[in-house]
Design a protein around this motif. Structure first.
Motif, PDB file in Angstrom:
ATOM      1  N   GLU A 140     -32.677 -40.992 -52.165  1.00 47.96           N
ATOM      2  CA  GLU A 140     -33.562 -40.043 -52.465  1.00 47.96           C
ATOM      3  C   GLU A 140     -33.717 -39.163 -51.307  1.00 47.96           C
ATOM      4  N   ARG A 141     -33.553 -39.576 -50.183  1.00 48.96           N
ATOM      5  CA  ARG A 141     -33.547 -38.999 -48.899  1.00 48.96           C
ATOM      6  C   ARG A 141     -32.398 -39.148 -47.867  1.00 48.96           C
ATOM      7  N   GLN A 156     -33.431 -33.835 -54.232  1.00 50.45           N
ATOM      8  CA  GLN A 156     -33.779 -32.407 -55.020  1.00 50.45           C
ATOM      9  C   GLN A 156     -33.365 -31.142 -54.290  1.00 50.45           C
ATOM     10  N   GLN A 157     -33.326 -31.460 -52.747  1.00 53.60           N
ATOM     11  CA  GLN A 157     -33.053 -30.080 -52.191  1.00 53.60           C
ATOM     12  C   GLN A 157     -31.556 -29.909 -51.942  1.00 53.60           C
ATOM     13  N   ILE A 158     -30.680 -30.742 -52.448  1.00 53.45           N
ATOM     14  CA  ILE A 158     -29.173 -30.786 -52.290  1.00 53.45           C
ATOM     15  C   ILE A 158     -28.643 -29.863 -53.179  1.00 53.45           C
ATOM     16  N   GLU A 159     -27.884 -28.847 -52.953  1.00 49.43           N
ATOM     17  CA  GLU A 159     -27.129 -28.019 -53.970  1.00 49.43           C
ATOM     18  C   GLU A 159     -25.767 -28.722 -53.980  1.00 49.43           C
ATOM     19  N   CYS A 160     -25.021 -29.191 -52.994  1.00 44.26           N
ATOM     20  CA  CYS A 160     -23.629 -29.960 -53.309  1.00 44.26           C
ATOM     21  C   CYS A 160     -23.564 -30.800 -51.974  1.00 44.26           C
ATOM     22  N   ILE A 161     -22.653 -31.715 -52.207  1.00 42.46           N
ATOM     23  CA  ILE A 161     -21.958 -32.462 -50.901  1.00 42.46           C
ATOM     24  C   ILE A 161     -20.438 -32.201 -51.014  1.00 42.46           C
ATOM     25  N   TYR A 162     -19.895 -31.779 -50.167  1.00 41.01           N
ATOM     26  CA  TYR A 162     -18.497 -31.606 -50.088  1.00 41.01           C
ATOM     27  C   TYR A 162     -17.479 -32.011 -48.995  1.00 41.01           C
ATOM     28  N   SER A 163     -16.098 -32.162 -48.951  1.00 41.48           N
ATOM     29  CA  SER A 163     -15.513 -32.688 -47.729  1.00 41.48           C
ATOM     30  C   SER A 163     -14.373 -31.362 -47.529  1.00 41.48           C
ATOM     31  N   GLU A 164     -14.410 -31.334 -46.212  1.00 44.35           N
ATOM     32  CA  GLU A 164     -13.547 -30.290 -45.693  1.00 44.35           C
ATOM     33  C   GLU A 164     -13.298 -30.716 -44.328  1.00 44.35           C
ATOM     34  N   ASN A 165     -11.790 -30.333 -43.964  1.00 41.99           N
ATOM     35  CA  ASN A 165     -11.268 -30.737 -42.786  1.00 41.99           C
ATOM     36  C   ASN A 165     -11.737 -32.264 -42.197  1.00 41.99           C
ATOM     37  N   LYS A 166     -11.463 -33.187 -42.993  1.00 42.88           N
ATOM     38  CA  LYS A 166     -11.774 -34.377 -42.507  1.00 42.88           C
ATOM     39  C   LYS A 166     -13.442 -34.954 -42.510  1.00 42.88           C
ATOM     40  N   GLY A 167     -14.102 -33.835 -42.701  1.00 40.50           N
ATOM     41  CA  GLY A 167     -15.578 -33.921 -42.413  1.00 40.50           C
ATOM     42  C   GLY A 167     -16.375 -33.928 -43.941  1.00 40.50           C
ATOM     43  N   THR A 168     -17.546 -34.631 -44.039  1.00 40.13           N
ATOM     44  CA  THR A 168     -18.527 -34.536 -45.307  1.00 40.13           C
ATOM     45  C   THR A 168     -19.618 -33.637 -44.875  1.00 40.13           C
ATOM     46  N   TYR A 169     -19.973 -32.714 -45.654  1.00 45.28           N
ATOM     47  CA  TYR A 169     -20.954 -31.802 -45.337  1.00 45.28           C
ATOM     48  C   TYR A 169     -22.238 -31.826 -46.672  1.00 45.28           C
ATOM     49  N   VAL A 205     -21.848 -31.910 -57.369  1.00 47.50           N
ATOM     50  CA  VAL A 205     -22.751 -30.737 -57.383  1.00 47.50           C
ATOM     51  C   VAL A 205     -24.104 -31.309 -57.872  1.00 47.50           C
ATOM     52  N   GLN A 206     -25.406 -30.719 -57.677  1.00 44.61           N
ATOM     53  CA  GLN A 206     -26.488 -31.153 -58.182  1.00 44.61           C
ATOM     54  C   GLN A 206     -26.867 -30.313 -59.364  1.00 44.61           C
ATOM     55  N   PHE A 207     -27.237 -30.989 -60.442  1.00 42.89           N
ATOM     56  CA  PHE A 207     -27.654 -30.564 -61.640  1.00 42.89           C
ATOM     57  C   PHE A 207     -28.506 -28.979 -61.828  1.00 42.89           C
ATOM     58  N   ASN A 208     -29.758 -29.270 -60.819  1.00 38.54           N
ATOM     59  CA  ASN A 208     -30.684 -28.021 -60.772  1.00 38.54           C
ATOM     60  C   ASN A 208     -29.881 -26.929 -60.005  1.00 38.54           C
ATOM     61  N   ALA A 209     -28.898 -27.218 -59.138  1.00 38.36           N
ATOM     62  CA  ALA A 209     -28.267 -26.084 -58.538  1.00 38.36           C
ATOM     63  C   ALA A 209     -27.308 -25.276 -59.210  1.00 38.36           C
TER      64      ALA A 209
END
Length: 249
Positions: A140-141, A156-169, A205-209
């Motif tokens: 949750e946090r 609930q503040q998250i819009e998305c989590i993504y990987s790019e150039n071997k990093g996770t954001y 992706v997060q549903f509410n985003a």
């Protein structure tokens, strides 16, 4: 007898494979993800017996069954609670509770060999509902280090989590973009499947985003979020059916 293992935890997969080989059986393949499994079924003959974990790195195994509908006998390998296991048993689906004991594994295979037939038809929607309503807790946090400070971001503040150039954001609804210390594969099972969906190998992706969903090429879908902008938010073809079901739940 052709056996297939679908398990995202490599140590568990290797251990199960060794146990089966000690019993004299050959494992055709060991797969880790929903996407990889769907592709395997499309290019290979169905196995006689399928050992399948429920929670995989990029989703839940029911997504595979929805797409492929294999006639193989299925033995689920799971760490989930007794309530869910009783439901599997009542619907003629065998299961093994992790960590898998040698005797239980032998008994499950003996049961399959005795009847030598696929499991009875079952309602995938029922099992998905049971799985998602178990007492499993989800993250949750997130505590993120920024220089000498720590920032708390709720799920609930998250819009998305993504990987790019071997990093996770992690990207928030306040336009914050933060580097995480875990991979996308490690984070996926920690997130609530009610709120989050892994649309492809590199994005959750997060549903509410979600702002808009557009039809894309090759029977895929493109996601537009409220704040985060990217051309990579494409629902892979193998995930479209499961994604639509997720939207409707």
């Amino acid at each position: 007898m052709k056996i297939l293992i679908i398990e995202d935890e490599l140590p568990s997969a290797r251990l199960l494979r060794r146990k089966l080989e000690r019993l004299g059986y050959t494992v055709a393949a060991t797969l880790q993800t929903v996407e990889e499994s769907i592709e395997w079924f499309r290019s290979n003959a169905e196995p006689d017996l399928l050992f399948m974990d429920i929670q995989l790195a990029d989703g839940i195994s029911f997504e595979i069954l929805e797409q492929i509908k294999p006639s193989s006998a299925i033995i689920f390998t799971t760490a989930y609670d007794e309530y869910l296991l009783r439901a599997f048993k009542q619907n003629s689906i065998d299961y093994l509770l992790k960590p898998i004991e040698d005797e239980e594994l032998e008994n499950a295979i003996e049961k399959f060999l005795q009847f030598r037939r696929p499991v009875s038809p079952f309602d995938l929607t029922t099992f998905e509902t049971l799985f998602k309503n178990t007492t499993q807790t989800f993250k949750e946090r997130f505590t993120i280090r920024i220089g000498q400070n720590l920032k708390i971001v709720t799920s609930q503040q998250i819009e998305c989590i993504y990987s790019e150039n071997k990093g996770t954001y992690l990207y928030t609804n306040e336009n914050g973009n933060y580097l995480l210390d875990q991979t996308l594969d490690a984070l996926t099972p920690q997130l609530s499947p009610k709120d989050f969906f892994r649309i492809n190998r590199s994005s959750i992706v997060q549903f509410n985003a979600i702002k808009t969903i557009a039809i894309h090429s090759n029977a895929r879908l493109k996601i537009y979020l409220k704040h985060y902008e990217s051309d990579e938010l494409i629902v892979s073809r193998e995930k479209v059916v499961a994604f639509k079901n997720w939207l409707d739940q």
